[in-house]
Design a protein around this motif. Structure first.
Motif, short mmCIF file in Angstrom:
data_model
loop_
_atom_site.label_atom_id
_atom_site.label_comp_id
_atom_site.label_asym_id
_atom_site.label_seq_id
_atom_site.Cartn_x
_atom_site.Cartn_y
_atom_site.Cartn_z
N ASN A 89 18.50 -8.73 8.14
CA ASN A 89 18.14 -9.79 9.07
C ASN A 89 16.79 -9.47 9.68
O ASN A 89 16.11 -8.55 9.25
CB ASN A 89 19.21 -9.94 10.15
CG ASN A 89 19.49 -8.62 10.85
OD1 ASN A 89 18.58 -7.92 11.28
ND2 ASN A 89 20.77 -8.26 10.94
N LEU A 116 13.45 -24.65 7.76
CA LEU A 116 12.55 -24.07 8.76
C LEU A 116 11.14 -24.64 8.63
O LEU A 116 10.45 -24.83 9.64
CB LEU A 116 12.54 -22.55 8.62
CG LEU A 116 13.82 -21.84 9.08
CD1 LEU A 116 13.81 -20.38 8.65
CD2 LEU A 116 13.98 -21.94 10.59
N ILE A 153 8.39 -16.94 8.12
CA ILE A 153 9.38 -17.64 7.30
C ILE A 153 9.25 -17.21 5.84
O ILE A 153 10.25 -16.93 5.16
CB ILE A 153 9.20 -19.17 7.44
CG1 ILE A 153 9.53 -19.61 8.87
CG2 ILE A 153 10.10 -19.90 6.43
CD1 ILE A 153 9.18 -21.06 9.16
N ALA A 155 17.29 -22.64 3.57
CA ALA A 155 16.91 -22.28 4.94
C ALA A 155 15.40 -22.31 5.11
O ALA A 155 14.89 -22.73 6.15
CB ALA A 155 17.47 -20.90 5.28
N LYS A 156 14.68 -21.87 4.08
CA LYS A 156 13.22 -21.89 4.16
C LYS A 156 12.70 -23.32 4.31
O LYS A 156 11.85 -23.60 5.18
CB LYS A 156 12.60 -21.24 2.92
CG LYS A 156 11.08 -21.22 2.95
CD LYS A 156 10.47 -20.65 1.67
CE LYS A 156 10.54 -21.64 0.54
NZ LYS A 156 9.68 -21.25 -0.61
N ALA A 184 10.61 -13.72 5.29
CA ALA A 184 12.07 -13.74 5.30
C ALA A 184 12.63 -14.21 3.97
O ALA A 184 13.60 -13.65 3.44
CB ALA A 184 12.58 -14.63 6.43
N TYR A 185 12.00 -15.22 3.39
CA TYR A 185 12.47 -15.75 2.10
C TYR A 185 12.23 -14.74 0.98
O TYR A 185 13.13 -14.47 0.17
CB TYR A 185 11.76 -17.07 1.81
CG TYR A 185 12.09 -17.63 0.44
CD1 TYR A 185 13.38 -18.07 0.14
CD2 TYR A 185 11.11 -17.71 -0.54
CE1 TYR A 185 13.68 -18.58 -1.11
CE2 TYR A 185 11.40 -18.23 -1.80
CZ TYR A 185 12.70 -18.65 -2.08
OH TYR A 185 13.00 -19.15 -3.32
N ILE A 193 16.62 -15.05 4.15
CA ILE A 193 17.05 -16.45 4.13
C ILE A 193 16.95 -16.96 2.70
O ILE A 193 16.20 -16.42 1.88
CB ILE A 193 16.19 -17.33 5.07
CG1 ILE A 193 14.71 -17.29 4.65
CG2 ILE A 193 16.35 -16.90 6.52
CD1 ILE A 193 13.82 -18.24 5.43
N ASP A 194 17.71 -18.02 2.39
CA ASP A 194 17.63 -18.60 1.05
C ASP A 194 16.64 -19.77 1.05
O ASP A 194 16.02 -20.09 2.07
CB ASP A 194 19.01 -19.03 0.56
CG ASP A 194 19.66 -20.09 1.45
OD1 ASP A 194 18.96 -20.71 2.28
OD2 ASP A 194 20.88 -20.29 1.32
#
Length: 672
Positions: free
Chosen positions: A181, A232, A215, A228-229, A218-219, A224-225
């Motif tokens: 996370n 966002l 973002i 989610a990207k 994170a991807y 995140i998948d």
């Protein structure tokens, strides 16, 4: 009957790998040899340098492995050779565990009967520079090069074991971590050799980066998948209040929403897209441009400016000439005309595609809530096997660029650079909609400074490159304006940028390939690798090389700074089109030469630039060796260090277009 005999060389290189225990001998009084250690012999050939003054005082030697042997039971080795220049190295992987060598590379200018010995000692301590290693950003690998010392405090070269219970991948001295996370996390880094063990705490956390970059990180790292990207992205563009905890508030306006909108639009066109997310995206997009009740045609006629004078989207109402058109809108229109004239009429880039049934490119001026601007594809063309996608588009810019939205420069300066930036995105859509993100933003940012050179809004993004040169050229967007500037200032002005886009419009989707093709076409022996190699040298001292470099107040991040010699063999890794910087401080060296031994993993293209900083004026002189010389291992000898140079910077660079994970090593010492 004929007999053929082989004539062996009468000369040889010989020596011993022996252990220095403080006593120095065994019971019989003999020096205690270390058996089974691999010694490598390289032939050495001097590289002919050009007569460029920058090469003055530097000797470059290309090395080729010709023989290896293992030390016998007494630690002895021998190579039979002809006259010539050679170098020797110890394979650190074959040293006994817990032991290191005082020097692992020896340069032999001429063969003599003198024994060349390698001293092996016990490792007594392990340390690392916590200023370099105590913090990692998500997605970065930990490259561990601990300082190993013997009982006398002298540095040793050796292989150590690096591990961590939290690492997802481990390769020699390189560890990768994958957090689950966005919360910062402390991990333990374990370093061991023989009976010596040290553990260091390392913090893994999110970098201080703009919202969109966080973002993307994170991807890329699986936090995140894709759904989610995209969600966002939608929030970042249209509903920032819904950004979840961990992504934080945006600390500066979004430079351009163009590429974000590209991804959103491409996602909702896919057959496998999530239906609920598609409906959410369509709902946001449908209301993205508010009703604007007024319009104004630019004096040149190519642009139709849509705006309003009421509500939250109202433009400033000043109208000094009393013609009923707000002065801001007139300035917007004249700026678009100016940008188009320079970009398309004078410099002959393609003109943006106008939607069928329309006679102007639409520009919408309204409150973008913390975004400079956005260009949106409206109708697509091509996209077959041999035809890149192109698109017509419209442009949105902010209604006032107020400081309350986070803008630092004046309203008119922000507006002008946005006009030049977003217009160039519209130009790009006339070439190839699917060109790489980094190149599209690099060129759009480059264009704004080409036309409005006094504004310098782009400077705020350069930190992303200078603080992270070890990241691939393709890993960031706006900061890569630095590479576009290098191309235009060193390799052919705006014409080389235009030629790259012309090539990208015909046969390449990947921008690196288009850049490579344009450079080969224009300059013959040059390609993106060799040009990137020179780019890394400029970035060590930008004030000296770039036209506006003195105004940047920028310096590239240095991985290691050395003032104590010898520098043991140190390993690193680089992905494609990435570099880093190793700095050697000279101090008082009493007319000695600095010898740097470098080696890059086979089947990779490498560049090793050298920057020599003069004591007299702080300017630098460039030298170096690259894959053009067919080199994977080399010696760089700086002959005239004394009283002339304050420091030497070694710049390893992976010159591959795609291949990641190249491993290199270097060591350094003074020689008489």
């Amino acid at each position: 009957m004929c007999l053929f005999t082989r004539k062996y060389p009468e000369k040889y290189i010989t020596g011993k790998v022996y252990e220095d225990t403080g006593i120095g001998t065994d019971i019989a009084g003999n020096i205690r040899g270390v058996p089974g250690v691999t010694v490598k012999l390289y032939s050495v050939r001097k590289v002919d340098l050009s007569k460029d003054a920058d090469d003055d005082g530097v000797s470059l030697y290309r090395e080729k492995l010709i023989m290896t042997t293992k030390t016998n039971e007494n630690g002895e080795y021998r190579f039979y050779v002809r006259d010539g220049t050679y170098s020797l190295s110890i394979d650190l992987d074959t040293l006994p565990e817990g032991k290191g060598v005082t020097e692992s590379n020896v340069f032999i200018e001429r063969v003599s009967s003198e024994s060349i010995d390698f001293i092996v000692r016990d490792i007594y301590s392990i340390d690392i520079d916590l200023s370099q290693a105590k913090r990692l950003f998500i997605g970065e690998a930990a490259v561990v090069n601990p300082t190993l010392r013997d009982q006398y405090g002298c540095k040793l070269s050796a292989k150590v074991k690096c591990s961590s219970d939290d690492a997802v991948r481990s390769q020699e001295n390189i560890l990768e971590f994958k957090p689950g996370n966005f919360e910062r996390k402390w991990v333990n880094l374990n370093i061991a050799t023989g009976s010596v063990f040290r553990q260091f705490p390392v913090e893994v956390r999110m970098p201080e980066a703009p919202l969109i970059e966080r973002i993307d990180i994170a991807y890329k790292n699986g936090i995140i998948d894709e759904k989610a990207k995209i969600l966002l992205y939608l929030y970042a563009m249209f509903d920032k209040g819904k950004i979840m905890r961990g992504f934080g508030a945006e600390d500066r306006p979004i430079k351009s929403g163009t590429l974000i909108m590209e991804e959103i639009l491409d996602y909702i066109r896919r057959k496998d897209a999530d239906s609920i997310l598609v409906e959410t995206a369509k709902r946001y997009i449908a209301s993205a441009v508010p009703p604007l009740d007024k319009e104004y045609r630019s004096p040149g006629g190519f642009f139709k400016i849509h705006y309003t004078t009421t509500g939250i989207h109202a433009v400033p109402g000043e109208d000094l000439n009393g013609n009923g058109i707000p002065d801001y809108i007139e300035l917007v229109a004249s700026s678009f005309d100016e940008v188009k004239n320079i970009t398309c009429n004078i410099r002959r880039f393609r003109t943006p595609i106008i939607e069928p049934g329309k006679d102007a490119l639409d520009v919408y001026v309204f409150n973008l809530d913390g975004k400079y601007g956005v260009t949106v594809a409206s109708r697509y063309y091509g996209g077959g096997s041999n035809a890149p996608r192109r698109a017509s588009s419209y442009i949105c810019i902010d209604n006032n660029y107020s400081r309350s939205k986070g803008f630092k420069l004046s309203r008119d300066d922000c507006m002008r650079v946005t006009v030049a930036h977003e217009f160039f995105h519209s130009v790009q859509y006339a070439y190839n909609l699917d060109a790489d993100k980094w190149w599209k933003e690099a060129c759009a940012t480059w264009n704004e400074d080409e036309i409005y050179s006094s504004v310098n809004d782009y400077v705020q993004y350069l930190k992303n490159y200078f603080s992270n040169p070890q990241k691939s050229l393709e890993e960031d967007t706006y900061s890569r304006v630095l590479f576009a500037k290098y191309l235009s200032e060193k390799w052919g002005g705006y014409e080389i940028i235009r030629r790259i886009w012309e090539i990208q419009a015909t046969r390449y989707r990947k921008s690196v390939n288009a850049i490579d093709a344009a450079l080969r076409e224009q300059f013959g022996n040059e390609d993106i690798g060799t040009v990137f190699d020179g780019f890394t040298a400029w970035n060590f001292n930008p004030a000296q090389y770039y036209k506006e470099g003195a105004a940047w107040n920028a310096s590239v991040s240095v991985s290691n700074i050395y003032s104590e010699y010898p520098v043991p063999e140190t390993r690193g890794t680089l992905n494609h089109l990435a570099s880093n910087y190793q700095l050697f401080k000279l101090g008082k060296i009493n007319n000695r030469k600095l010898k740097i031994t470098i080696e890059g993993s086979d089947k990779y293209k490498w560049g090793f630039k050298i920057q020599k900083r003069r004591i007299s004026d702080g300017y630098c002189e460039i030298a170096g060796i690259s894959s053009k010389e067919g080199v994977s291992r080399a010696e760089i000898i700086i002959n005239d260090c004394a009283n002339k140079y304050s420091e030497i910077c070694l710049i390893p660079a992976n010159l591959e277009k795609e291949k990641d994970g190249g491993v290199y090593s270097y060591s350094a010492n003074f020689m008489e």
